[in-house]
Write a protein that holds these residues in place. Sequence first.
Motif, mmCIF file in Angstrom:
data_model
loop_
_atom_site.group_PDB
_atom_site.id
_atom_site.type_symbol
_atom_site.label_atom_id
_atom_site.label_comp_id
_atom_site.label_asym_id
_atom_site.label_seq_id
_atom_site.Cartn_x
_atom_site.Cartn_y
_atom_site.Cartn_z
ATOM 1 N N UNK A 126 0.800 -1.227 0.000
ATOM 2 C CA UNK A 126 0.000 0.000 0.000
ATOM 3 C C UNK A 126 0.833 1.278 0.000
ATOM 4 N N UNK A 127 2.146 1.170 -0.150
ATOM 5 C CA UNK A 127 2.962 2.386 -0.133
ATOM 6 C C UNK A 127 2.615 3.278 -1.322
ATOM 7 N N UNK A 128 2.682 4.597 -1.134
ATOM 8 C CA UNK A 128 2.249 5.514 -2.190
ATOM 9 C C UNK A 128 3.283 5.769 -3.281
ATOM 10 N N UNK A 129 4.530 5.328 -3.095
ATOM 11 C CA UNK A 129 5.541 5.573 -4.122
ATOM 12 C C UNK A 129 5.157 4.868 -5.429
ATOM 13 N N UNK A 130 5.543 5.458 -6.551
ATOM 14 C CA UNK A 130 5.127 4.954 -7.862
ATOM 15 C C UNK A 130 5.481 3.482 -8.054
ATOM 16 N N UNK A 131 6.676 3.082 -7.638
ATOM 17 C CA UNK A 131 7.108 1.687 -7.854
ATOM 18 C C UNK A 131 6.218 0.712 -7.080
ATOM 19 N N UNK A 132 5.659 1.139 -5.935
ATOM 20 C CA UNK A 132 4.766 0.277 -5.176
ATOM 21 C C UNK A 132 3.315 0.422 -5.626
ATOM 22 N N UNK A 133 2.952 1.584 -6.148
ATOM 23 C CA UNK A 133 1.604 1.729 -6.708
ATOM 24 C C UNK A 133 1.402 0.783 -7.882
ATOM 25 N N UNK A 134 2.473 0.492 -8.622
ATOM 26 C CA UNK A 134 2.376 -0.464 -9.730
ATOM 27 C C UNK A 134 2.046 -1.859 -9.219
ATOM 28 N N UNK A 135 2.534 -2.204 -8.025
ATOM 29 C CA UNK A 135 2.180 -3.481 -7.400
ATOM 30 C C UNK A 135 0.710 -3.459 -6.991
#
Length: 199
Positions: A126-135
């Motif tokens: 659930x992290x807001x950084x782009x690389x984690x939003x892709x997950x």
Amino acid sequence: MTDDAGGPAPDPRAALPPLPDVRLLGLTGAPGVGKSTVAALLGRPVVPMDGFHYADAELVRRGLLDRKGAPETFDAPGYAALLRRVRAGEDDVVAPSFERDLEQPLAGALWVPPSGLVVTEGNYLLLPQERWRAVRAQVEVVWHLRVDDDLRRERLLARHVASGKTPDEARVWVARVDDPNARLVNAQASAADLVVDLT
């Protein structure tokens, strides 16, 4: 299995919500909350985020070995790409696992069936950084798991000692790495579809 009174022990799955009718269910929560345990209880194929740890050699190259387990020590784009293939129902997806005895990822270890519910579990869904939003974009439903912090820390200390740290080293690691990661993860709980208290 029986409980302390000699009767049948309660099924721990009874405390969990009904499974959603989706392809990918994500389990997130702070380190030591019990994500892997809950994933196993659900009885579905599991793709662990821990399989996307960078290996120690790569962490050394990046200067991140002393922060192993922090968000930047994972191949989030690779994780997102594999989940995209799982969600698309590809029939030859094999995910990496994480070998706790070695404290290293193990490539090509977990075959993922092309249909039915698949569980993926990890701290940072659930992290807001782009690389984690892709997950997160690939995971249809995410449950954020919670448990009493003292119990969670006890589990982490035991895990670190089992992997070779001394008790003092384990306490330092929990305070310096795991607890900041826990605060980061718990701060995103409101972005989950459901918060599940396991205490």
